[in-house]
Structure formats: structure tokens, C-alpha cells
Design a protein around this motif. Structure first.
Motif, PDB file in Angstrom:
ATOM      1  N   PRO A 155     -16.101  22.962  38.106  1.00  0.00           N
ATOM      2  CA  PRO A 155     -16.429  21.552  38.407  1.00  0.00           C
ATOM      3  C   PRO A 155     -15.293  20.633  37.963  1.00  0.00           C
ATOM      4  N   ALA A 156     -15.051  19.593  38.750  1.00  0.00           N
ATOM      5  CA  ALA A 156     -13.990  18.635  38.407  1.00  0.00           C
ATOM      6  C   ALA A 156     -14.374  17.790  37.200  1.00  0.00           C
ATOM      7  N   GLN A 157     -15.672  17.599  37.004  1.00  0.00           N
ATOM      8  CA  GLN A 157     -16.147  16.763  35.900  1.00  0.00           C
ATOM      9  C   GLN A 157     -16.561  17.626  34.718  1.00  0.00           C
ATOM     10  N   GLY A 158     -16.346  17.094  33.531  1.00  0.00           N
ATOM     11  CA  GLY A 158     -16.769  17.795  32.320  1.00  0.00           C
ATOM     12  C   GLY A 158     -15.798  18.906  31.944  1.00  0.00           C
ATOM     13  N   LEU A 159     -16.063  19.525  30.808  1.00  0.00           N
ATOM     14  CA  LEU A 159     -15.193  20.588  30.303  1.00  0.00           C
ATOM     15  C   LEU A 159     -16.007  21.510  29.406  1.00  0.00           C
ATOM     16  N   VAL A 160     -15.861  22.815  29.625  1.00  0.00           N
ATOM     17  CA  VAL A 160     -16.488  23.815  28.755  1.00  0.00           C
ATOM     18  C   VAL A 160     -15.381  24.548  28.003  1.00  0.00           C
ATOM     19  N   VAL A 161     -15.349  24.356  26.696  1.00  0.00           N
ATOM     20  CA  VAL A 161     -14.405  25.046  25.822  1.00  0.00           C
ATOM     21  C   VAL A 161     -15.164  26.171  25.133  1.00  0.00           C
ATOM     22  N   GLY A 162     -14.574  27.354  25.076  1.00  0.00           N
ATOM     23  CA  GLY A 162     -15.356  28.457  24.521  1.00  0.00           C
ATOM     24  C   GLY A 162     -14.567  29.471  23.736  1.00  0.00           C
ATOM     25  N   TRP A 163     -15.318  30.302  23.036  1.00  0.00           N
ATOM     26  CA  TRP A 163     -14.776  31.416  22.254  1.00  0.00           C
ATOM     27  C   TRP A 163     -15.846  32.482  22.172  1.00  0.00           C
ATOM     28  N   GLY A 164     -15.437  33.753  22.170  1.00  0.00           N
ATOM     29  CA  GLY A 164     -16.359  34.858  21.949  1.00  0.00           C
ATOM     30  C   GLY A 164     -15.684  35.926  21.117  1.00  0.00           C
ATOM     31  N   GLY A 165     -16.416  36.536  20.202  1.00  0.00           N
ATOM     32  CA  GLY A 165     -15.800  37.573  19.375  1.00  0.00           C
ATOM     33  C   GLY A 165     -16.691  38.018  18.235  1.00  0.00           C
ATOM     34  N   SER A 166     -16.079  38.697  17.279  1.00  0.00           N
ATOM     35  CA  SER A 166     -16.818  39.355  16.201  1.00  0.00           C
ATOM     36  C   SER A 166     -16.815  38.514  14.926  1.00  0.00           C
ATOM     37  N   VAL A 167     -17.649  38.945  13.965  1.00  0.00           N
ATOM     38  CA  VAL A 167     -17.751  38.225  12.696  1.00  0.00           C
ATOM     39  C   VAL A 167     -16.470  38.325  11.884  1.00  0.00           C
ATOM     40  N   GLY A 168     -15.586  39.276  12.237  1.00  0.00           N
ATOM     41  CA  GLY A 168     -14.322  39.378  11.542  1.00  0.00           C
ATOM     42  C   GLY A 168     -13.441  38.149  11.699  1.00  0.00           C
ATOM     43  N   HIS A 169     -13.781  37.276  12.663  1.00  0.00           N
ATOM     44  CA  HIS A 169     -13.008  36.052  12.902  1.00  0.00           C
ATOM     45  C   HIS A 169     -13.575  34.844  12.154  1.00  0.00           C
ATOM     46  N   ARG A 170     -14.488  35.057  11.223  1.00  0.00           N
ATOM     47  CA  ARG A 170     -15.135  33.930  10.544  1.00  0.00           C
ATOM     48  C   ARG A 170     -14.111  32.949   9.964  1.00  0.00           C
ATOM     49  N   ASP A 171     -13.132  33.448   9.237  1.00  0.00           N
ATOM     50  CA  ASP A 171     -12.156  32.557   8.603  1.00  0.00           C
ATOM     51  C   ASP A 171     -11.293  31.844   9.639  1.00  0.00           C
TER      52      ASP A 171
END
Length: 515
Positions: A155-171
Motif C-alpha cells: 500500500p502507498a499509505q502507511g508503513l509496516v516496520v518489522g522484525w522476527g527472530g529468536s530470544v537470543g536477540h533480546r539485547d
């Protein structure tokens, strides 16, 4: 040629399994090899290790593999060790931390890597750190399955920023989540999408709930569907020794599904990141928010970079485009050794083994009821207070398959009253199991059977003369009996073995190893 991939015990189909074992195995099978994959908990794993033409041990760290590797070499069957994480720097949030914070476990991993015929890595940074362990080594970067799904319009409007991964990335996430959440809050048309374990949710407390879309972890199919909902994918990485040796797979995943990669400027992404073409790099949180603001304001530029990144992955980073080098490497190892006995009907046998999931020239050996019971017991027993709760599952597993000794060995560890008798029985049927002989030596010594303990530890030392543990045990028993000169001779051998596989050297960009 039959290639076997054997991992450490697990019951998951995570990204590590998919990219480092399953996908390469499928590609090799499509290229003409026959492939069997499993993990070392499977009841047929030892037989598979002995019979395969080429064996790839993926981060497997079990002393019982040392005699198996030696037996394979004696028959001209090559073994490759894969190292895909810097175990000297495992962060506390990582599930591997408890195991690899133990210096002896790290030493065993290095010894296995040095004992195999070749060593392979998932990144150039890892090769630079650990290549000294084996003169024959090379890098196989991660690649993606193909063909890629066509890009879907955003879509031209709005923005979805995302991340997916494991608990090892907590820090890593904690370092950016607060400012990122505040940035999202100031932009009502922006949404933050996260696919992760719920225990990471407090990290994103600064993001308004109405603008936070949380997806629980799941198999690769759900993860790829999640990626297709993103306009921008972020990949924060703190500058740590562990992170410097990660792969660039996050950039590949985002690009392959139409999300603009915005990644930390760190070693894993140096080769794949071309600024403004395959994504954007940020040095700190301020950089990250500046890049996100520009992408938010310019949907046209966002689309151009997404298409360019997609072209890069689709033309250079698919497994089908890169499998020939891996196949040639394994075939070269196989051909360069002494003539191996043919693997006979191994692949056909494997297709009929418990838990088998055949697929053309590829078969995955999943858990049968036996392995599942043992694995559940091991997971339960990680909390020492819950150890009694693991016993029923182990007893059920032993009753299900009395001839397989894994359940009996763990019962011996958890039931002191049956420990010695069980281990004596296991030793009679498992003459090459280092774990059994070390445990038996400990049990005999605790029971006051000093001569028997020495016999057990000497047997273990003959099975793995380069492993320091049995030698250290011999030294300790002899010292307890006042035989200090003999004890010191074994202690010297143990120290020599340890010195032969030292921790990687500390360079200007590394941190001290966990002790």
C-alpha cells in the motif's frame, strides 16, 4: 554418494535447522546425491554416522562422536564438521549459553572440528576465527530456497516496520526498542510487527499496543507469510563477538519477501549490503530512525530499493544457484580418501527407519515415540528441581526400546540407586561410547572401586587419545590414592591435549571468551 547431516539433539524446525541442514540437504538431493538428515538423539544416528559416504556434523558436540569419526577415517569415509556460531561468545539470553559457558564443552567442540577431515563455516568471520583448527576448511554462506514468490504490491499509505527472530536477540532489540517505539508512537500510520517468543514482548513496551502487531513463533511457512506483510525489515545487532560471526540471512529474508532491509553496519552484512540497492545500513539508533523516516516519507524510493534487493537475492543468493560448489567439495573429499566400502542399502534402510520422512532422494529422520520421550525428559531435567518429573518418560522410553541405551544412561544419572548396575550393563553393550565409560568410571570411583574406575577411564582414553577428560580423570583418581608421579604424567598429557585445541586468538575486534 550418500551424505548424512547430523545435528545436536533438538525437536524443532527453526531457521538454523532450515538453512544449515534441511535446505542444503534438499538441494544436494536435487543435484544427484542421496541425503539423510537427523540429530544425534535418534536411535539410528550412530549407525548412520558409521555407514554414510560423507558425514556432516552440524554443531554436534558429543564425546561419542570422537570414536565414530576415527572409525570413519579408518574406512576412508570423510567427515565434515560445521561450525555456525562463535561459541566463545554465546550471550546469556541464548539457549546455548548454559552448555557453551562450560570451557570443557567448548574444548570438545574444537577437538571435534580438528578431528574431522574438513571444517565448514556459515560466515567468513567464523572462518577467520576458527580456521586454524583444520587446514581444510571453507565457507558456505546461507542461501534461500527458490524460486522466490513474486513481489506483492505494498500500500502507498502507511508503513509496516518489522522484525522476527529468536530470544537470543533480546539485547540487540533492547538497544533500539525504546527509541523505535517512541518513533512509531509519533506516526499513527506506522505499525510495528514482531514475530517472536512472548517473553520478548516487554522489550517493546514503548510501542503503543494499538500499533504493535505480535505474532507468536512458528514454522518457516508462517515466518515467510509474516515477512510478506512488512514494508521494512530491521536487523539490529550489538557489536559483540557472537554477533560479528552471525550470517546475513536476515537481509536475505527481508529482500526475498519485498521488505526493504535496514541492517546494522556489522561484519555479517558487509558483503551483501550495497547502500541504497540491497538495503540500508545504520551505525546507531539515530541512524536507524533517520533511515526509517526517509522510507516512511518516500514510498516510491522504498519500492525501488525493495525491487533491487529482491533482484540481488533472486539472481545470486538462491541455494539452487550455489549447491554445485558444496556438492563438488563433498565429492572431492569422498574421492580423495582411501577406497571406502560401499554404503550398501543405507538410503533404503533409512527410509524405513523410525520417524522417517522420505522425499525422493532426501529423507529426514524425525522423532519416533522413543526419541520424543527421551527428549522431553532431557528438557524437563534442565531444571534440576524438575528432575524427578523426567523419570517416568525415561522409564517409558526404556520399556519401549530396551536395546537402545540412551534412556538407560540418563536413568543411571538420575537414579543413584541403579546407577552402577545400569552403567555396567551399558558398558557391556556399548564398548565405544565414551559417555558410558566416563560415567561408569565416576560411578565405580564413588562406590570405592578404584581399580575398576581406572580401568574404565583407561578404556575411554584408548577410545579418544586426544580428549583430555579421561586423562584428567585418571590423574584425579591416581592422586587420590597417593600415586602422585603417575597422576602427574596423565595430567601432563591432559594439558598437552588441551593446548592442541586452544581458544581462538583474541584480536583487536573480539571480546574475551566466556569462562
Amino acid at each position: 554418494m550418500i551424505v548424512a547431516f547430523v545435528e545436536s539433539p533438538h525437536d524443532s524446525r527453526t531457521g538454523d535447522w532450515f538453512y544449515r541442514t534441511h535446505l542444503p540437504g534438499l538441494a544436494l538431493a536435487a543435484a544427484g546425491a542421496r541425503v539423510v538428515e537427523t540429530n544425534f538423539l535418534h536411535q539410528k544416528a550412530r549407525e548412520l554416522c558409521l555407514r554414510a559416504d560423507v558425514l556432516v556434523l552440524n554443531m554436534s558436540c558429543d564425546p561419542d562422536l570422537l570414536p565414530l569419526v576415527a572409525a570413519r577415517r579408518a574406512e576412508g569415509r570423510p567427515t565434515v564438521f560445521e561450525l555456525n556460531d562463535d561459541v566463545a561468545f554465546v550471550q546469556p539470553a541464548n539457549p546455548l549459553y548454559a552448555f557453551f559457558s562450560n570451557a570443557e564443552n567448548r574444548r570438545l567442540l574444537r577437538l571435534l572440528a580438528a578431528s574431522c577431515d574438513a571444517l565448514q563455516f556459515s560466515s567468513a568471520a567464523l572462518a577467520a576465527r576458527y580456521g586454524y583448527l583444520n587446514g581444510r576448511h571453507l565457507v558456505f554462506p546461507n542461501h534461500l530456497p527458490g524460486p522466490l514468490p513474486p513481489l506483492s504490491p505494498r500500500p502507498a499509505q502507511g508503513l509496516v516496520v518489522g522484525w522476527g527472530g529468536s530470544v537470543g536477540h533480546r539485547d540487540d532489540l533492547a538497544a533500539v526498542a525504546g527509541p523505535l517505539g517512541a518513533w512509531v508512537k509519533q506516526r499513527p500510520d506506522v505499525r510495528l510487527a514482531v514475530m517472536a517468543d512472548p517473553q520478548l514482548r516487554p522489550v517493546f513496551a514503548a510501542c503503543p499496543e494499538a500499533q504493535l502487531h505480535w505474532v507468536p513463533p512458528g514454522p518457516m511457512e508462517r515466518y515467510t507469510a509474516f515477512l510478506q506483510t512488512l514494508d521494512v525489515g530491521v536487523a539490529p545487532l550489538m557489536d559483540t563477538g557472537f554477533n560479528r560471526c552471525r550470517s546475513d540471512v536476515k537481509l536475505l529474508e527481508y529482500a526475498a519477501h519485498g521488505a526493504v532491509p535496514v541492517v546494522q553496519r556489522l561484519a555479517p552484512y558487509e558483503a551483501a549490503l550495497t547502500e541504497g540497492l540491497t538495503g540500508f545500513g545504520f551505525r546507531d539508533t539515530g541512524d536507524l530512525l533517520t533511515i526509517l523516516s526517509a522510507l516512511h516519507q518516500d514510498p516510491k524510493a522504498r519500492g525501488e530499493v525493495a525491487r533491487s534487493a529482491y533482484r540481488y537475492v533472486s539472481t545470486q543468493r538462491l541455494m539452487s544457484q550455489n549447491v554445485d560448489a558444496r556438492l563438488a567439495f563433498y565429492e572431492g573429499l569422498w574421492a580423495s580418501g582411501a577406497p571406502a566400502r560401499p554404503s550398501d542399502n543405507l538410503f533404503e534402510d533409512a527410509c524405513a527407519w523410525p520417524g522417517a520422512e522420505p522425499n525422493g532422494n532426501h529423507v529426514r529422520l524425525g522423532f519416533s515415540a522413543y526419541e520424543r520421550l527421551v527428549y522431553e525428559a532431557l528438557v524437563t531435567s534442565q531444571d534440576r528441581e524438575q528432575t524427578p518429573a523426567a523419570l517416568p518418560a525415561l522409564r517409558a522410553a526404556e520399556a519401549l526400546l530396551p536395546s537402545e541405551g540412551t534412556a538407560a544412561r540418563y536413568l543411571a544419572l538420575f537414579e543413584p540407586e541403579t546407577r552402577l548396575a545400569r552403567l555396567e550393563g551399558l558398558a557391556r553393550g556399548a564398548s565405544t561410547s565414551l559417555s558410558v565409560w566416563i560415567d561408569l568410571g565416576d560411578a565405580r570411583f564413588d562406590a570405592g572401586q578404584v581399580a575398576g574406575a581406572l580401568e574404565a577411564f583407561k578404556h575411554a582414553a584408548r577410545l579418544a587419545p586426544r580428549w583430555s577428560v579421561p586423562l584428567g580423570r585418571l590423574a584425579a583418581v591416581l592422586a587420590s590414592q597417593g600415586a602422585h608421579a603417575q597422576a602427574e604424567s596423565f595430567a601432563v598429557l591432559a594439558r598437552q591435549n588441551e593446548a592442541a585445541v586452544p581458544e581462538p586468538l583474541l584480536g583487536p575486534r573480539t571480546f574475551r571468551a566466556v569462562r
